[in-house]
Enzyme design. Structure first.
Site, short mmCIF file in Angstrom:
data_model
loop_
_atom_site.label_atom_id
_atom_site.label_comp_id
_atom_site.label_asym_id
_atom_site.label_seq_id
_atom_site.Cartn_x
_atom_site.Cartn_y
_atom_site.Cartn_z
N THR A 112 -15.69 -5.33 4.80
CA THR A 112 -15.72 -5.23 6.28
C THR A 112 -16.01 -3.80 6.73
OG1 THR A 112 -13.32 -5.05 6.21
CG2 THR A 112 -14.23 -7.20 6.77
N ARG A 148 -2.53 -9.12 13.06
CA ARG A 148 -1.53 -8.38 13.83
C ARG A 148 -0.80 -9.31 14.80
NH1 ARG A 148 -2.33 -5.33 10.48
NH2 ARG A 148 -2.72 -3.10 10.50
N ASP A 154 -5.43 -7.16 -6.36
CA ASP A 154 -6.65 -6.91 -5.56
C ASP A 154 -7.44 -5.77 -6.19
OD1 ASP A 154 -8.50 -6.67 -3.49
OD2 ASP A 154 -7.10 -5.70 -2.12
N LEU A 155 -8.09 -6.06 -7.32
CA LEU A 155 -8.84 -5.00 -8.01
C LEU A 155 -10.35 -5.18 -7.87
CD1 LEU A 155 -6.65 -4.44 -11.22
CD2 LEU A 155 -6.57 -3.26 -9.03
N LYS A 156 -10.79 -6.27 -7.26
CA LYS A 156 -12.22 -6.46 -6.91
C LYS A 156 -13.15 -6.11 -8.08
CE LYS A 156 -11.52 -5.38 -1.97
NZ LYS A 156 -10.18 -4.78 -1.94
N ASP A 186 0.84 -1.20 0.00
CA ASP A 186 0.00 0.00 0.00
C ASP A 186 0.88 1.24 0.00
OD1 ASP A 186 -2.40 -1.43 0.03
OD2 ASP A 186 -2.28 -1.72 2.19
N HIS A 228 -16.18 -5.95 -10.60
CA HIS A 228 -17.64 -6.05 -10.42
C HIS A 228 -18.29 -5.38 -11.62
CE1 HIS A 228 -21.27 -5.36 -7.47
NE2 HIS A 228 -21.61 -6.00 -8.57
N ASP A 229 -18.76 -6.18 -12.56
CA ASP A 229 -19.32 -5.61 -13.80
C ASP A 229 -20.14 -6.72 -14.46
OD1 ASP A 229 -19.63 -4.03 -16.22
OD2 ASP A 229 -17.81 -2.98 -15.65
N ILE A 230 -20.56 -6.52 -15.71
CA ILE A 230 -21.30 -7.59 -16.39
C ILE A 230 -20.35 -8.77 -16.66
CG2 ILE A 230 -23.02 -6.03 -17.39
CD1 ILE A 230 -21.49 -6.22 -20.06
N PRO A 231 -20.91 -9.99 -16.78
CA PRO A 231 -20.05 -11.17 -16.88
C PRO A 231 -18.97 -11.09 -17.95
CG PRO A 231 -22.33 -11.83 -16.54
CD PRO A 231 -22.34 -10.34 -16.72
N ASN A 232 -19.33 -10.63 -19.16
CA ASN A 232 -18.35 -10.61 -20.25
C ASN A 232 -17.18 -9.69 -19.93
OD1 ASN A 232 -17.60 -11.25 -23.04
ND2 ASN A 232 -17.96 -9.06 -23.38
N THR A 233 -17.49 -8.54 -19.32
CA THR A 233 -16.44 -7.56 -18.99
C THR A 233 -15.52 -8.10 -17.91
OG1 THR A 233 -17.91 -5.77 -19.63
CG2 THR A 233 -16.09 -5.20 -18.16
N ARG A 265 1.01 -3.01 7.29
CA ARG A 265 1.87 -2.14 8.10
C ARG A 265 2.77 -2.84 9.10
NH1 ARG A 265 -3.23 1.61 8.91
NH2 ARG A 265 -4.11 -0.48 8.58
N LYS A 303 0.59 -8.16 -2.40
CA LYS A 303 -0.72 -7.73 -2.90
C LYS A 303 -0.60 -6.33 -3.50
CE LYS A 303 -4.24 -6.26 -0.10
NZ LYS A 303 -4.84 -5.04 -0.66
O1 C5P Z 1 -1.69 -2.50 7.02
P1 C5P Z 1 -2.71 -3.61 7.16
O2 C5P Z 1 -2.12 -4.93 7.63
O3 C5P Z 1 -3.89 -3.18 7.98
O4 C5P Z 1 -3.20 -3.84 5.66
C1 C5P Z 1 -4.25 -4.73 5.35
C2 C5P Z 1 -4.49 -4.77 3.87
O5 C5P Z 1 -5.63 -5.58 3.63
C3 C5P Z 1 -4.75 -3.41 3.22
O6 C5P Z 1 -4.29 -3.47 1.87
C4 C5P Z 1 -6.25 -3.31 3.26
O7 C5P Z 1 -6.77 -2.49 2.26
C5 C5P Z 1 -6.65 -4.78 3.00
N1 C5P Z 1 -7.97 -5.15 3.48
C6 C5P Z 1 -8.37 -5.00 4.79
N2 C5P Z 1 -9.62 -5.34 5.16
C7 C5P Z 1 -10.47 -5.85 4.27
C8 C5P Z 1 -10.10 -6.04 2.96
C9 C5P Z 1 -8.82 -5.66 2.58
O8 C5P Z 1 -7.58 -4.56 5.62
N3 C5P Z 1 -11.66 -6.22 4.66
#
Ligand code: C5P
Length: 236
Positions: free
Chosen positions: A121, A182, A62-64, A13, A66-71, A212, A35
């Site tokens: 989340t 963590r 990690d681009l998630k 990030d 979300h669009d129509i199936p073909n796209t 982090r 990622k």
């Molecule tokens: O720095 P940290 O360990 O909190 O980073 C977590 C990574 O996971 C970040 O890239 C964050 O955008 C991603 N992420 C998240 N919670 C989610 C989905 C993705 O923390 N529910």
């Protein structure tokens, strides 16, 4: 740590390429995957993905989608052409979208893993009610994870607290990829519900997304080694 299947995915990030490359110079591709998310990809594009891959790192893009199936299927094929190891789509795109994406990547020689985001989340009970979903966020996570598996996806991204119920619900091979991890005693930053690496693996997580605690550490490789040791112990 099995060098062929490191369980930690380091979240790159960063707002620019150079700090990300500085970090990668200090990490070992045998010890982690990485990622690449929307910010880095939007700034630095496929050239950055290829640069990271050329250093030997396997990439979760990690681009998630979300669009129509073909796209979405076409976008997944384009991501696979960059050589990524894993990519994701939103399960709320529905069965047809997920099936189209899964079928497209299944035709590829080095098939990347395809996983789904269920409920972000960041969304609470009131938020999901407002967009028209009944039930609790947890109910929706379980329902959408079942739909993702049934649509041929390899797994889902989920919070640490969702790992255990999803591990009970879904096939043993269904991947559970978990941020919010963590090490004991580490700063939680803005994460609200965290779990230690060992607890997440024992609960059934397949891969841990860690940002982090590694990217902000004075010695990222040493920090990664501590997490990997905890993972290895939990897997034993
Ligand atoms: O720095 P940290 O360990 O909190 O980073 C977590 C990574 O996971 C970040 O890239 C964050 O955008 C991603 N992420 C998240 N919670 C989610 C989905 C993705 O923390 N529910």
């Amino acid at each position: 740590m099995n060098a062929n299947d490191p369980r930690v995915i380091v979240a790159l990030d960063y707002p620019a390429v150079s700090p990300a490359m500085d970090l990668l110079d200090r990490l070992d591709p045998a010890q982690c995957r990485v990622k690449i998310g929307k910010e880095m990809f939007t700034r630095a594009g496929p050239a950055f993905v290829e640069q990271v891959a050329s250093k030997g790192f396997e990439i979760f893009l990690d681009l998630k989608y979300h669009d129509i199936p073909n796209t979405v299927a076409a976008a997944c094929a384009a991501a696979a052409d960059m050589g990524v190891w894993m990519m994701n789509v939103h399960a709320s795109g529905g069965r047809k979208m997920m099936t189209a994406a899964a079928e497209r990547v299944a035709t590829l020689r080095d098939r990347p893993l395809l996983i789904a985001v269920t409920i972000l989340t960041s969304l609470g009970q009131e938020d999901i009610a407002e967009i028209g979903y009944g039930g609790t966020p947890a109910d929706n996570v379980r329902r959408l994870a079942a739909l993702a598996e049934d649509s041929g996806l390899d797994g889902v991204v989920c919070s640490p607290l969702e790992v255990s119920p999803l591990r009970n619900d879904r096939a043993a091979s269904f991947l559970l990829v978990t941020p919010g991890v963590r090490p004991a005693g580490a700063a939680t930053d803005d994460q609200k519900r965290v779990m230690t690496p060992g607890d997440a693996i024992r609960a059934g997580a397949s891969y841990l997304v860690v940002g982090r605690p590694i990217t902000g550490a004075p010695d990222p490789l040493a920090s990664l080694a501590v997490i990997n040791a905890e993972v290895e112990q939990a897997l034993a």
